[in-house]
Design a protein around this motif. Sequence first.
Motif, PDB file in Angstrom:
ATOM      1  N   ILE A 171      38.573  42.178  36.681  1.00  0.00           N
ATOM      2  CA  ILE A 171      38.584  42.739  38.035  1.00  0.00           C
ATOM      3  C   ILE A 171      39.675  42.105  38.895  1.00  0.00           C
ATOM      4  O   ILE A 171      40.332  42.790  39.673  1.00  0.00           O
ATOM      5  CB  ILE A 171      37.197  42.587  38.694  1.00  0.00           C
ATOM      6  CG1 ILE A 171      36.186  43.488  37.993  1.00  0.00           C
ATOM      7  CG2 ILE A 171      37.260  42.935  40.175  1.00  0.00           C
ATOM      8  CD1 ILE A 171      34.771  43.338  38.489  1.00  0.00           C
ATOM      9  N   ALA A 172      39.867  40.800  38.763  1.00  0.00           N
ATOM     10  CA  ALA A 172      40.874  40.105  39.571  1.00  0.00           C
ATOM     11  C   ALA A 172      42.292  40.608  39.275  1.00  0.00           C
ATOM     12  O   ALA A 172      43.182  40.469  40.110  1.00  0.00           O
ATOM     13  CB  ALA A 172      40.791  38.602  39.331  1.00  0.00           C
ATOM     14  N   GLY A 173      42.496  41.225  38.118  1.00  0.00           N
ATOM     15  CA  GLY A 173      43.817  41.707  37.743  1.00  0.00           C
ATOM     16  C   GLY A 173      44.092  43.154  38.113  1.00  0.00           C
ATOM     17  O   GLY A 173      45.199  43.659  37.871  1.00  0.00           O
ATOM     18  N   ILE A 174      43.107  43.824  38.705  1.00  0.00           N
ATOM     19  CA  ILE A 174      43.330  45.219  39.120  1.00  0.00           C
ATOM     20  C   ILE A 174      44.461  45.229  40.143  1.00  0.00           C
ATOM     21  O   ILE A 174      44.433  44.471  41.111  1.00  0.00           O
ATOM     22  CB  ILE A 174      42.045  45.835  39.705  1.00  0.00           C
ATOM     23  CG1 ILE A 174      40.970  45.952  38.620  1.00  0.00           C
ATOM     24  CG2 ILE A 174      42.335  47.212  40.321  1.00  0.00           C
ATOM     25  CD1 ILE A 174      39.617  46.424  39.117  1.00  0.00           C
ATOM     26  N   PRO A 175      45.474  46.057  39.948  1.00  0.00           N
ATOM     27  CA  PRO A 175      46.612  46.075  40.879  1.00  0.00           C
ATOM     28  C   PRO A 175      46.184  46.331  42.326  1.00  0.00           C
ATOM     29  O   PRO A 175      45.240  47.080  42.591  1.00  0.00           O
ATOM     30  CB  PRO A 175      47.478  47.229  40.351  1.00  0.00           C
ATOM     31  CG  PRO A 175      47.126  47.334  38.902  1.00  0.00           C
ATOM     32  CD  PRO A 175      45.665  46.989  38.827  1.00  0.00           C
ATOM     33  N   ASP A 176      46.896  45.682  43.250  1.00  0.00           N
ATOM     34  CA  ASP A 176      46.617  45.852  44.671  1.00  0.00           C
ATOM     35  C   ASP A 176      46.651  47.327  45.051  1.00  0.00           C
ATOM     36  O   ASP A 176      47.529  48.069  44.617  1.00  0.00           O
ATOM     37  CB  ASP A 176      47.650  45.102  45.520  1.00  0.00           C
ATOM     38  CG  ASP A 176      47.494  43.598  45.435  1.00  0.00           C
ATOM     39  OD1 ASP A 176      46.420  43.131  45.025  1.00  0.00           O
ATOM     40  OD2 ASP A 176      48.461  42.892  45.793  1.00  0.00           O
ATOM     41  N   GLY A 177      45.695  47.722  45.846  1.00  0.00           N
ATOM     42  CA  GLY A 177      45.636  49.085  46.358  1.00  0.00           C
ATOM     43  C   GLY A 177      44.839  50.053  45.515  1.00  0.00           C
ATOM     44  O   GLY A 177      44.476  51.130  45.989  1.00  0.00           O
ATOM     45  N   VAL A 178      44.554  49.708  44.263  1.00  0.00           N
ATOM     46  CA  VAL A 178      43.852  50.639  43.375  1.00  0.00           C
ATOM     47  C   VAL A 178      42.430  50.905  43.871  1.00  0.00           C
ATOM     48  O   VAL A 178      42.011  52.064  43.979  1.00  0.00           O
ATOM     49  CB  VAL A 178      43.842  50.132  41.916  1.00  0.00           C
ATOM     50  CG1 VAL A 178      42.867  50.924  41.055  1.00  0.00           C
ATOM     51  CG2 VAL A 178      45.240  50.203  41.322  1.00  0.00           C
TER      52      VAL A 178
END
Length: 123
Positions: free
Chosen positions: A85-92
């Motif tokens: 979850i921490a790696g989900i790209p910003d804004g997604v």
Amino acid sequence: MARRIENEEVRPLILHDEETGMDYTLEFNRESVRFAESRGFVIDDVDRFPMTKTYELFFYAFRMHHRNVSREKTDKIIDEDWGGIAGIPDGVLERLGMLYAAPFGTLSDGKEDKNPPKVTVQF
């Protein structure tokens, strides 16, 4: 920051799998929201239960265009391709929330109907 215009169309997210060359369009319509709700999904729960509900929201976002993509596949994108979850790209996640809310605007957008209703109610 640019001001969001009311009733502005929210563009879908498009994921490109570099390994397979496959593109996935993430978006919601009435049917995909009903599908999620019928399984107990509540969008407000994403903030309250992020470890569970983020995965669900992501999975349901595939429903409109990619019904045959499994939950296992969508979880793998988050866990293995993005590193959790921490790696989900910003804004997604913000965009997915906006996409989830978009079909609700079709229920009552405040505009006058071009086609009058074929069924009326009298009290």
